[in-house]
Motif scaffolding. Structure first.
Motif, PDB file in Angstrom:
ATOM      1  N   GLN A  54       0.831  -1.213   0.000  1.00 19.45           N
ATOM      2  CA  GLN A  54       0.000   0.000   0.000  1.00 19.45           C
ATOM      3  C   GLN A  54       0.868   1.266   0.000  1.00 19.45           C
ATOM      4  OE1 GLN A  54      -1.981  -1.761   3.382  1.00 19.45           O
ATOM      5  NE2 GLN A  54      -1.667  -3.340   1.846  1.00 19.45           N
ATOM      6  N   GLN A 107     -12.286   2.490   0.229  1.00 20.30           N
ATOM      7  CA  GLN A 107     -12.144   1.982   1.596  1.00 20.30           C
ATOM      8  C   GLN A 107     -12.988   0.735   1.835  1.00 20.30           C
ATOM      9  OE1 GLN A 107     -13.166   5.542   3.794  1.00 20.30           O
ATOM     10  NE2 GLN A 107     -11.027   6.146   4.005  1.00 20.30           N
ATOM     11  N   ASN A 108     -13.979   0.498   0.976  1.00 15.42           N
ATOM     12  CA  ASN A 108     -14.867  -0.656   1.156  1.00 15.42           C
ATOM     13  C   ASN A 108     -14.425  -1.886   0.368  1.00 15.42           C
ATOM     14  OD1 ASN A 108     -16.636   0.620   2.948  1.00 15.42           O
ATOM     15  ND2 ASN A 108     -17.872   1.489   1.293  1.00 15.42           N
ATOM     16  N   GLU A 150      -6.458  11.059   2.156  1.00 15.76           N
ATOM     17  CA  GLU A 150      -7.581  10.236   2.603  1.00 15.76           C
ATOM     18  C   GLU A 150      -7.291   8.732   2.533  1.00 15.76           C
ATOM     19  OE1 GLU A 150     -10.392  11.241   3.913  1.00 15.76           O
ATOM     20  OE2 GLU A 150     -10.133  13.411   3.599  1.00 15.76           O
ATOM     21  N   LEU A 151      -6.368   8.336   1.651  1.00 18.77           N
ATOM     22  CA  LEU A 151      -6.208   6.907   1.370  1.00 18.77           C
ATOM     23  C   LEU A 151      -4.832   6.351   1.724  1.00 18.77           C
ATOM     24  CD1 LEU A 151      -7.980   6.882  -2.112  1.00 18.77           C
ATOM     25  CD2 LEU A 151      -8.936   6.142   0.077  1.00 18.77           C
ATOM     26  N   LYS A 152      -3.981   7.163   2.352  1.00 19.90           N
ATOM     27  CA  LYS A 152      -2.653   6.690   2.725  1.00 19.90           C
ATOM     28  C   LYS A 152      -2.750   5.434   3.581  1.00 19.90           C
ATOM     29  CE  LYS A 152       1.599   8.161   5.067  1.00 19.90           C
ATOM     30  NZ  LYS A 152       2.241   9.226   5.862  1.00 19.90           N
ATOM     31  N   TRP A 153      -2.025   4.399   3.142  1.00 24.24           N
ATOM     32  CA  TRP A 153      -1.963   3.096   3.793  1.00 24.24           C
ATOM     33  C   TRP A 153      -3.287   2.330   3.729  1.00 24.24           C
ATOM     34  CZ3 TRP A 153       0.671   5.634   8.593  1.00 24.24           C
ATOM     35  CH2 TRP A 153       1.975   6.002   8.245  1.00 24.24           C
ATOM     36  N   LYS A 154      -4.222   2.835   2.929  1.00 19.24           N
ATOM     37  CA  LYS A 154      -5.481   2.119   2.700  1.00 19.24           C
ATOM     38  C   LYS A 154      -5.532   1.554   1.286  1.00 19.24           C
ATOM     39  CE  LYS A 154      -7.859   5.119   5.975  1.00 19.24           C
ATOM     40  NZ  LYS A 154      -8.843   6.218   6.139  1.00 19.24           N
ATOM     41  N   CYS A 155      -4.676   2.064   0.418  1.00 22.94           N
ATOM     42  CA  CYS A 155      -4.524   1.530  -0.925  1.00 22.94           C
ATOM     43  C   CYS A 155      -3.167   1.990  -1.445  1.00 22.94           C
ATOM     44  CB  CYS A 155      -5.647   2.000  -1.851  1.00 22.94           C
ATOM     45  SG  CYS A 155      -5.494   3.709  -2.398  1.00 22.94           S
ATOM     46  N   PRO A 200      -6.990  -4.098  -0.071  1.00 22.00           N
ATOM     47  CA  PRO A 200      -6.588  -2.761  -0.521  1.00 22.00           C
ATOM     48  C   PRO A 200      -6.332  -2.726  -2.026  1.00 22.00           C
ATOM     49  CG  PRO A 200      -5.414  -3.342   1.488  1.00 22.00           C
ATOM     50  CD  PRO A 200      -6.116  -4.585   1.026  1.00 22.00           C
TER      51      PRO A 200
END
Length: 283
Positions: free
Chosen positions: A90, A160-161, A190-195, A165
């Motif tokens: 990610q 996020q859903n 908003e998406l750091k380390w989430k994708c 990731p």
């Protein structure tokens, strides 16, 4: 269109559906293709559909009517490995390469063969809504909100859903204007380390970020801080051009040498020279 071509497209479509997770998700990520069309094709009900529909689907899932074979050049192997590693971690990286290095074709292959990959090929004429609509379409979300704040929220919430990731790939990101580049800052925040987020560009993009930072242009300090991890392609070698020739059925050494010399490491030029040679020689 020959039946065998249609079968190849349907076979590729089956792989595409598997990677997307369902027929509905696959249909929603394709332009001008309904879930009913996908269902009929997968069930062998091809009669209602024209050649144009097969071409429309084939063009979006990686089918090549010229039977062009993907060749695992040194840069292709490097980029495929990098994309896989970045997705697992990610991470956020920027891939730099000269024009004609093959980066777009490599990422198309990667996106077609891996689940949860959202590949966006950027265009210079896009405005904010068109940019966000393209991302939503590639996520399989149709009929999104028509207001930019709601579209952004739909993208963030949708990513996020995901069960695992996903990977966001922005190809030719240097074509985006400043107003669209600012969206990348929000995606990072908003998406750091989430994708994972991968930007691909020519070397101009690096210069653009560094010049913007040096000249204190709005947003460029933030862009360079977030997307300043640069990974560079190696120069395409004559051996790689030779591999491309052989992969497309061009075996004569003298012809390969001519193509190597004329293309000077540009795979786009090499591909055109190969195409012309094959047409002239009935290969």
């Amino acid at each position: 269109m020959q039946q065998k071509e249609k079968q190849k497209i349907v076979d590729l479509l089956a792989i595409y559906i598997k990677n997307k997770g369902s027929q509905n998700k696959a249909a929603h990520s394709l332009k001008g293709v309904s879930p009913a069309v996908i269902s009929h094709l997968m069930n062998g009900n091809w009669e209602p559909y024209t050649d144009d529909m097969f071409r429309k689907i084939g063009n979006q899932i990686g089918y090549n009517s010229q039977n062009w074979q993907f060749v695992n050049t040194s840069n292709a192997a490097f980029l495929l490995e990098t994309l896989d590693k970045v997705k697992k971690q990610q991470s956020v990286v920027t891939i730099l390469a000269i024009a004609g290095s093959g980066k777009s074709e490599i990422t198309k292959k990667y996106a077609s063969e891996n689940a949860d990959v959202i590949r966006i090929e950027c265009a210079s004429y896009w405005d904010e809504k068109r940019f966000l609509q393209e991302i939503l379409l590639k996520m399989g979300i149709r009929n999104p909100h028509n207001r930019i704040p709601q579209m952004m929220e739909e993208i963030i919430n949708g990513i996020q859903n995901y069960d695992t990731p996903p990977e966001l790939i922005f190809d030719e990101v240097d074509k985006l204007g400043d107003r669209l580049m600012y969206f990348l800052i929000t995606f990072y925040n908003e998406l750091k380390w989430k994708c994972s987020i991968v930007l691909l560009s020519t070397y101009y993009f690096k210069k653009r970020l560094e010049d913007g930072f040096r000249n204190r242009r709005k947003g460029y300090e933030e862009l360079l801080s977030r997307f300043g991890t640069f990974i560079e392609f190696e120069q395409t070698s004559a051996a790689d051009v030779g591999l491309m020739c052989e992969g497309q059925g061009v075996q004569e050494k003298s012809i390969i040498k001519i193509i190597q010399k004329k293309s000077n490491g540009d795979l786009r030029i090499a591909a055109e020279l190969i195409r012309i040679y094959k047409l002239e020689n009935g290969i």
